[in-house]
Design a protein around this motif. Sequence first.
Motif, PDB file in Angstrom:
ATOM      1  N   TYR A  65      53.952  27.950  37.996  1.00 27.95           N
ATOM      2  CA  TYR A  65      52.798  29.514  38.651  1.00 27.95           C
ATOM      3  C   TYR A  65      53.592  30.296  38.239  1.00 27.95           C
ATOM      4  O   TYR A  65      54.537  31.114  38.569  1.00 27.95           O
ATOM      5  N   GLU A  69      53.623  41.261  40.373  1.00 28.23           N
ATOM      6  CA  GLU A  69      53.483  42.020  41.322  1.00 28.23           C
ATOM      7  C   GLU A  69      54.767  42.001  42.658  1.00 28.23           C
ATOM      8  O   GLU A  69      54.880  41.522  43.063  1.00 28.23           O
ATOM      9  N   ALA A  72      54.660  41.156  45.806  1.00 34.29           N
ATOM     10  CA  ALA A  72      54.324  39.581  45.721  1.00 34.29           C
ATOM     11  C   ALA A  72      55.113  38.858  46.089  1.00 34.29           C
ATOM     12  O   ALA A  72      55.493  37.612  46.606  1.00 34.29           O
ATOM     13  N   ARG A  79      58.901  32.728  51.434  1.00 32.80           N
ATOM     14  CA  ARG A  79      57.974  31.503  51.908  1.00 32.80           C
ATOM     15  C   ARG A  79      58.083  30.524  51.350  1.00 32.80           C
ATOM     16  O   ARG A  79      58.361  29.147  52.197  1.00 32.80           O
TER      17      ARG A  79
ATOM     18  N   ALA B  72      49.217  46.057  54.841  1.00 28.95           N
ATOM     19  CA  ALA B  72      50.152  45.903  56.135  1.00 28.95           C
ATOM     20  C   ALA B  72      49.536  45.186  57.790  1.00 28.95           C
ATOM     21  O   ALA B  72      49.837  44.192  58.582  1.00 28.95           O
ATOM     22  N   ARG B  75      48.122  41.789  57.270  1.00 35.36           N
ATOM     23  CA  ARG B  75      49.175  41.067  57.074  1.00 35.36           C
ATOM     24  C   ARG B  75      49.703  40.645  58.739  1.00 35.36           C
ATOM     25  O   ARG B  75      49.999  39.366  59.210  1.00 35.36           O
ATOM     26  N   LEU B  93      49.180  27.694  47.229  1.00 37.16           N
ATOM     27  CA  LEU B  93      49.944  28.808  46.985  1.00 37.16           C
ATOM     28  C   LEU B  93      49.434  30.375  46.757  1.00 37.16           C
ATOM     29  O   LEU B  93      49.106  31.011  46.434  1.00 37.16           O
ATOM     30  N   ARG B  95      48.444  32.398  49.517  1.00 38.69           N
ATOM     31  CA  ARG B  95      48.786  33.425  49.729  1.00 38.69           C
ATOM     32  C   ARG B  95      49.312  34.301  48.676  1.00 38.69           C
ATOM     33  O   ARG B  95      49.030  35.778  48.656  1.00 38.69           O
ATOM     34  N   SER B  96      49.840  34.198  47.848  1.00 34.50           N
ATOM     35  CA  SER B  96      51.090  34.669  47.185  1.00 34.50           C
ATOM     36  C   SER B  96      49.970  35.172  45.613  1.00 34.50           C
ATOM     37  O   SER B  96      49.916  36.554  45.632  1.00 34.50           O
ATOM     38  N   ARG B  97      48.802  34.346  45.843  1.00 35.59           N
ATOM     39  CA  ARG B  97      47.612  34.730  45.039  1.00 35.59           C
ATOM     40  C   ARG B  97      47.262  36.355  45.727  1.00 35.59           C
ATOM     41  O   ARG B  97      46.476  37.177  44.921  1.00 35.59           O
ATOM     42  N   ASP B  99      48.809  38.204  48.258  1.00 31.54           N
ATOM     43  CA  ASP B  99      49.799  38.871  47.816  1.00 31.54           C
ATOM     44  C   ASP B  99      49.716  40.437  46.111  1.00 31.54           C
ATOM     45  O   ASP B  99      49.757  40.886  46.339  1.00 31.54           O
ATOM     46  N   GLU B 100      49.798  39.166  45.956  1.00 30.67           N
ATOM     47  CA  GLU B 100      49.876  39.513  44.079  1.00 30.67           C
ATOM     48  C   GLU B 100      48.167  40.476  43.542  1.00 30.67           C
ATOM     49  O   GLU B 100      48.212  40.993  43.587  1.00 30.67           O
ATOM     50  N   ALA B 103      48.104  43.353  46.388  1.00 33.58           N
ATOM     51  CA  ALA B 103      48.732  44.956  45.319  1.00 33.58           C
ATOM     52  C   ALA B 103      48.438  45.593  44.042  1.00 33.58           C
ATOM     53  O   ALA B 103      48.560  46.354  43.558  1.00 33.58           O
ATOM     54  N   TRP B 104      47.809  44.969  43.238  1.00 30.53           N
ATOM     55  CA  TRP B 104      47.217  45.132  42.250  1.00 30.53           C
ATOM     56  C   TRP B 104      46.347  45.954  42.425  1.00 30.53           C
ATOM     57  O   TRP B 104      45.975  47.436  41.874  1.00 30.53           O
ATOM     58  N   PHE B 154      40.897  38.455  37.548  1.00 25.11           N
ATOM     59  CA  PHE B 154      40.851  38.269  38.784  1.00 25.11           C
ATOM     60  C   PHE B 154      39.941  36.963  38.883  1.00 25.11           C
ATOM     61  O   PHE B 154      39.545  36.081  39.667  1.00 25.11           O
TER      62      PHE B 154
END
Lengths: 239, 239
Positions: A65, A69, A72, A79, B72, B75, B93, B95-97, B99-100, B103-104, B154
């Motif tokens: 995967y 960033e 992230a 996590r 922030a 979250r 995942l 949350r990871s996506r 978050d990414e 940030a982007w 995205f």
Amino acid sequence: MTQPLKFYFDLLNQSSRALYIFLEASKIPFEAIPISMVKGEHLTGEFRDNVNRFRKLPAITDHGYQLSESAAIFRHLAREKLVPEHWYPRRHLGRSRTDEYLAWQQSNMTVATTDYFQQKWLVPYLQKTRPSESAVNVAGKQVEHTLNDFEQLFLNSRKFILGNNISYADLSAICEVDQTKAIGFGAFKNRNKLADWYKSVAEELGPYYKSVQKEFNAKLKLNNGQQQQGEAQAHALKQ
Amino acid sequence: MTQPLKFYFDLLNQSSRALYIFLEASKIPFEAIPISMVKGEHLTGEFRDNVNRFRKLPAITDHGYQLSESAAIFRHLAREKLVPEHWYPRRHLGRSRTDEYLAWQQSNMTVATTDYFQQKWLVPYLQKTRPSESAVNVAGKQVEHTLNDFEQLFLNSRKFILGNNISYADLSAICEVDQTKAIGFGAFKNRNKLADWYKSVAEELGPYYKSVQKEFNAKLKLNNGQQQQGEAQAHALKQ
């Protein structure tokens, strides 16, 4: 054995250093894959297709995967892996405070320290020229401004940003400060609070920090040596 | 009864709209406290001392705890309140996506849409002048660039960024697109994928989105009306 987690990084980059230290200090098993930004290795089609569609560093692949960033990536590791709680503490809204710092850093400190590094070190290195004094001065003023804000908004009478324990906010911030300090910026002049905090963070991170710093400094010097050689060659060719 | 959660916002700001819709759609009880950015209400010492030391919007206080930075705040709410899982999903995942993306967005889309809004609307409003055509053109090129990247990095063949369910990434992104679209930017020209995604997100958000959009547009028109009045007065004074 191949690790499920692959970490792509360049220690010339502040977020790469922060995540490298975080991975080591948290004892997360990972495969370290250095990628040279000055050689443009992150800009290739192969990197884009197989590692990171943003063509940015740092990056990870975790069980295949892909994630980009740095903030992230940090949250993903906190996590999905076994990570000591103090880096991103649930207690006393420590996560909210860490998230607030990381978002502030991204739009403020990182912008300033990256620009300074580019003007003072990267552009001269790539173009085999001396730094533009005026561009370095402008960038330096932004760094002064962001360090003042950092001191005022995030540091207090306690040892670390969240209190008595070090968090990822401190680790991330010290690598930002180093991005300018390592190439001669006088970060601590008239900033006693910053100097005290910096000393505490460096001490707390111990050998993980020291070894990464050492490699960072070696890369700066190695590339500088190559640059001076290039300048001498260019000079010789002109004569 | 006073709510423990106070939300300080200005609907002229994209992150304020995203969080407002998120709070409403998630049925989180909160006290809505509008703050006028064009009047500089967020820049006062009172706001700094009692609400937000960054003097930025949006901001919250939760049981007296002050928090800044929209990502922030999101979250914090997702962690501390009862929030439907689809906004920030743990599965696959998600949350990871998310978050990414966030940030982007912060370093790319927000920078471009904010600049465009400032050049085309805010600066002319505050200075009672017409927009600088060249500044709007430069800012518009950045928006084109960021929308192309957004579509490419995205959006895919699925309905939303994470798949079949809407997440905070979609909500946050549609408010960014609206920051330019609402003042005349042709975001969908040669961007069918973006247009399809936009339609899906707007439909899914339903009345929460519609009412905030309506207020946003009303604010743009009201202030524009005041500006034209100001211009006419300035013109009359000159004669």
